[in-house]
Design a protein around this motif. Structure first.
Motif, short mmCIF file in Angstrom:
data_model
loop_
_atom_site.label_atom_id
_atom_site.label_comp_id
_atom_site.label_asym_id
_atom_site.label_seq_id
_atom_site.Cartn_x
_atom_site.Cartn_y
_atom_site.Cartn_z
N ALA A 153 -14.03 7.19 -15.16
CA ALA A 153 -14.62 7.43 -13.83
C ALA A 153 -13.54 7.39 -12.77
N ILE A 154 -13.82 8.04 -11.65
CA ILE A 154 -12.95 7.94 -10.48
C ILE A 154 -13.78 7.49 -9.28
N PHE A 155 -13.18 6.59 -8.50
CA PHE A 155 -13.78 6.09 -7.26
C PHE A 155 -12.96 6.73 -6.14
N THR A 156 -13.54 7.74 -5.54
CA THR A 156 -12.75 8.68 -4.74
C THR A 156 -12.70 8.37 -3.25
N GLY A 157 -13.42 7.34 -2.79
CA GLY A 157 -13.41 7.05 -1.36
C GLY A 157 -13.88 8.27 -0.59
N ASP A 158 -13.11 8.65 0.44
CA ASP A 158 -13.43 9.83 1.24
C ASP A 158 -12.57 11.04 0.86
N THR A 159 -11.86 10.95 -0.24
CA THR A 159 -11.05 12.09 -0.70
C THR A 159 -11.94 13.19 -1.25
N LEU A 160 -12.88 12.80 -2.12
CA LEU A 160 -13.79 13.77 -2.73
C LEU A 160 -15.21 13.25 -2.64
N PHE A 161 -16.07 14.01 -1.98
CA PHE A 161 -17.50 13.73 -1.96
C PHE A 161 -18.19 14.65 -2.95
N LEU A 162 -19.46 14.47 -3.13
CA LEU A 162 -20.24 15.42 -3.93
C LEU A 162 -20.63 16.58 -3.02
N THR A 219 -3.49 18.22 -7.82
CA THR A 219 -2.50 17.57 -8.68
C THR A 219 -3.01 16.26 -9.29
N LYS A 220 -3.98 15.62 -8.65
CA LYS A 220 -4.41 14.30 -9.12
C LYS A 220 -5.84 14.29 -9.68
N ILE A 221 -6.73 15.08 -9.12
CA ILE A 221 -8.14 14.99 -9.50
C ILE A 221 -8.60 16.13 -10.39
N MET A 222 -8.32 17.36 -10.01
CA MET A 222 -8.81 18.50 -10.79
C MET A 222 -8.26 18.56 -12.22
N PRO A 223 -7.07 18.04 -12.50
CA PRO A 223 -6.60 18.04 -13.90
C PRO A 223 -7.36 17.08 -14.81
N LEU A 224 -8.14 16.16 -14.25
CA LEU A 224 -8.89 15.21 -15.08
C LEU A 224 -10.00 15.92 -15.83
N ALA A 225 -10.45 15.30 -16.93
CA ALA A 225 -11.47 15.91 -17.79
C ALA A 225 -12.80 16.06 -17.07
N ASP A 226 -13.56 17.07 -17.49
CA ASP A 226 -14.83 17.39 -16.84
C ASP A 226 -15.87 16.28 -16.98
N ASP A 227 -15.75 15.44 -18.03
CA ASP A 227 -16.77 14.41 -18.22
C ASP A 227 -16.48 13.13 -17.43
N VAL A 228 -15.40 13.11 -16.67
CA VAL A 228 -15.11 11.96 -15.80
C VAL A 228 -16.18 11.88 -14.72
N ILE A 229 -16.69 10.67 -14.48
CA ILE A 229 -17.76 10.47 -13.50
C ILE A 229 -17.13 10.28 -12.12
N ASN A 284 -19.14 19.16 -13.06
CA ASN A 284 -20.16 19.79 -12.23
C ASN A 284 -19.63 20.03 -10.82
N GLN A 285 -18.81 19.09 -10.32
CA GLN A 285 -18.24 19.29 -8.99
C GLN A 285 -17.27 20.48 -8.97
N LYS A 286 -16.58 20.72 -10.06
CA LYS A 286 -15.70 21.88 -10.12
C LYS A 286 -16.50 23.18 -10.01
N LYS A 287 -17.78 23.13 -10.44
CA LYS A 287 -18.65 24.30 -10.33
C LYS A 287 -19.33 24.38 -8.96
N ALA A 340 -11.24 26.95 -8.40
CA ALA A 340 -9.97 27.08 -9.10
C ALA A 340 -9.07 28.14 -8.49
N ASP A 341 -9.67 29.21 -7.95
CA ASP A 341 -8.86 30.32 -7.42
C ASP A 341 -8.63 30.21 -5.91
#
Length: 470
Positions: free
Chosen positions: A128-137, A167-177, A202-205, A212-213
């Motif tokens: 899991a990642i605890f993203t603070g205000d870097t990444l919201f849903l 560089t830090k978040i998107m390379p992580l696996a899709d199943d990371v919460i 799901n957030q990547k979608k 990605a592009d």
């Protein structure tokens, strides 16, 4: 391993309790810390770390009190420079918690110290990642709040955030919460989803900011577009989170002093305190202390206090429902309003029984409002957000959003009667109280707001392009 999201709806804020093999970490705690301590004690566990994702702007965190009470060190990410002792983690630094590991991933952009905490389970797998205000849903943190502190433009901060995400978040696996610090309703982002937990895949979608592009230029444009001015209390909360604050117990002791009507009136006159009435709007409309401001506990109380009172040093005197005084003081302290001087003992009933003057708000039903519209032109002021107004509104109504009502005071008629409404009645009563405190009494509130107006069949206008609004 146990992960619990402790979500506070009024602030749309998520704090986190993480436990493994008798050791606990708390991420982004609220001001009142006893619930975390009691939970750990109930599990026979020890709080080992207090992690902060960044210097929060929209609430005062409980990191200092929690550290003082438990001895647990406070951990910030790189670039943080608090005025108190803390571990300033390096990018990639690991912290052992029982059988799991928490890794500090420096993700600047929302602020330059912003850090995401990656949790690796007992087997070393990214969990899991605890993203603070870097990444919201559905969104990312707005990049305009830290401009002055970082000596950067919002565009430069947005570009930095783009790099952090890729560089830090998107390379992580899709199943990371993904566990964010805020959900829908927070002023820290624009388009947050109502859900509070999701997978990174799901957030990547779903999340526009993780396409990605997407080029950096496109990202900067989309993230900075349509940002409303932040509430005025935000930088004051950052200052408190960075430099320190009074203990919550001291604030509660001072703020819950019962005052007789005479002492209450004297305190208001001598200190210049705002008289804040936190009862339900249906009670306020029937009677209230003259020039008092209504912001009810039943709604988004703390954010509206921050947006409309703004100065966290402002002395406040409370009128609250019996038994709700401590709750009101606590919720004020969450957004840095620590200068509550006491409350009216016996509430508004005691004020009336003492023979003190009081005021009321004229309020009519949606049907009566509809009848008034049919009989001729009447000024109507809609205090909902512009986005709500644009979607649908009463014909020929003016939009004067509550957040910026002080900028619209000259637009309200000085003599002619006018009507004011919001979506359901809460915000329009706040607006009515502010207008009356400024000497504007020729208003009529529409009970039940736009929902009731529409149900009554009053004439409304559908979507209007914002560029055509006057």
């Amino acid at each position: 391993m146990k992960i619990e999201q402790i979500y506070t709806g009024c602030l749309a804020q998520g704090a986190y309790y993480i436990e493994s093999n008798g050791e606990v970490a708390i991420i982004d705690p609220l001001r009142e810390v006893k619930p975390y301590m009691e939970k750990a004690a109930g599990e026979n566990a020890k709080i080992k770390y207090v992690f902060e994702t960044h210097f929060h702007a929209d609430f005062v965190s409980g990191h200092l009190t929690l550290s003082k009470e438990t001895g647990a060190p406070i951990v910030f990410g790189p670039n943080a420079n608090p005025s108190f002792d803390a571990i300033i983690a390096k990018d990639g630094q690991e912290f052992k918690l029982g059988d799991i590991t928490i890794v500090a991933l420096h993700t600047p952009g929302h602020t330059m110290e912003s850090t995401t905490y990656l949790l690796r389970d007992e087997k070393g797998k990214d969990h899991a990642i605890f993203t603070g205000d870097t990444l919201f849903l559905g969104d990312v943190g707005r990049p305009d709040l830290a401009q002055k502190a970082a000596d950067m433009t919002q565009e430069q901060l947005a570009a930095t955030l783009y790099d952090s995400l890729r560089t830090k978040i998107m390379p992580l696996a899709d199943d990371v919460i993904v566990y964010p610090a805020h959900g829908a309703g927070s002023a820290c982002g624009k388009n947050m989803m109502k859900e509070t937990v999701d997978t990174l895949g799901n957030q990547k979608k779903m999340n526009y900011a993780l396409r990605a592009d997407m080029t950096q230029k496109e990202f900067v444009k989309e993230v900075t577009e349509g940002l409303l001015p932040p509430p005025q209390y935000f930088p004051l909360n950052v200052k408190m989170n960075k430099e320190g604050y009074e203990d919550i117990d001291t604030i509660l002791e001072r703020g819950t002093q019962p005052l007789s009507p005479e002492a209450f009136e004297a305190a208001a006159n001598e200190t210049g305190a705002v008289v804040l009435d936190v009862r339900h709007q249906d009670d306020f409309v029937k009677g209230h202390v003259p020039r008092s401001i209504f912001i009810g506990l039943s709604g988004d109380f703390a954010p509206w206090v921050g947006a409309l009172i703004a100065d966290v040093q402002q002395p406040i005197l409370l009128i609250a429902p019996e038994g709700k005084e401590e709750e009101a003081v606590t919720r004020l302290s969450r957004v840095g309003f620590d200068n509550t001087l006491g409350y009216l003992k016996g509430g508004f009933d005691a004020w009336k029984k003492a023979g003190k003057d009081y005021d009321t708000v004229t309020s009519v039903s949606a049907n009566a409002f509809k009848k008034a519209l049919s009989e001729g032109k009447v000024p109507v002021f809609d205090v909902r957000k512009e986005s709500e107004f644009v979607s649908e509104h009463v014909d020929k109504a003016a939009n004067t959003p509550l957040s910026f009502i002080n900028d619209h005071l000259a637009e309200f008629p000085s003599d002619d009667t006018f009507y004011v409404h919001c979506a359901g009645g809460y915000r329009s009563m706040i607006a009515a109280s502010i207008l009356k405190s400024r000497g504007i009494h020729n208003l009529i509130d529409v009970a039940g707001g736009f929902k009731a107006i529409k149900e009554a069949g009053a004439p409304v206008t559908d979507y209007v392009c914002p560029s055509t609004l006057k």
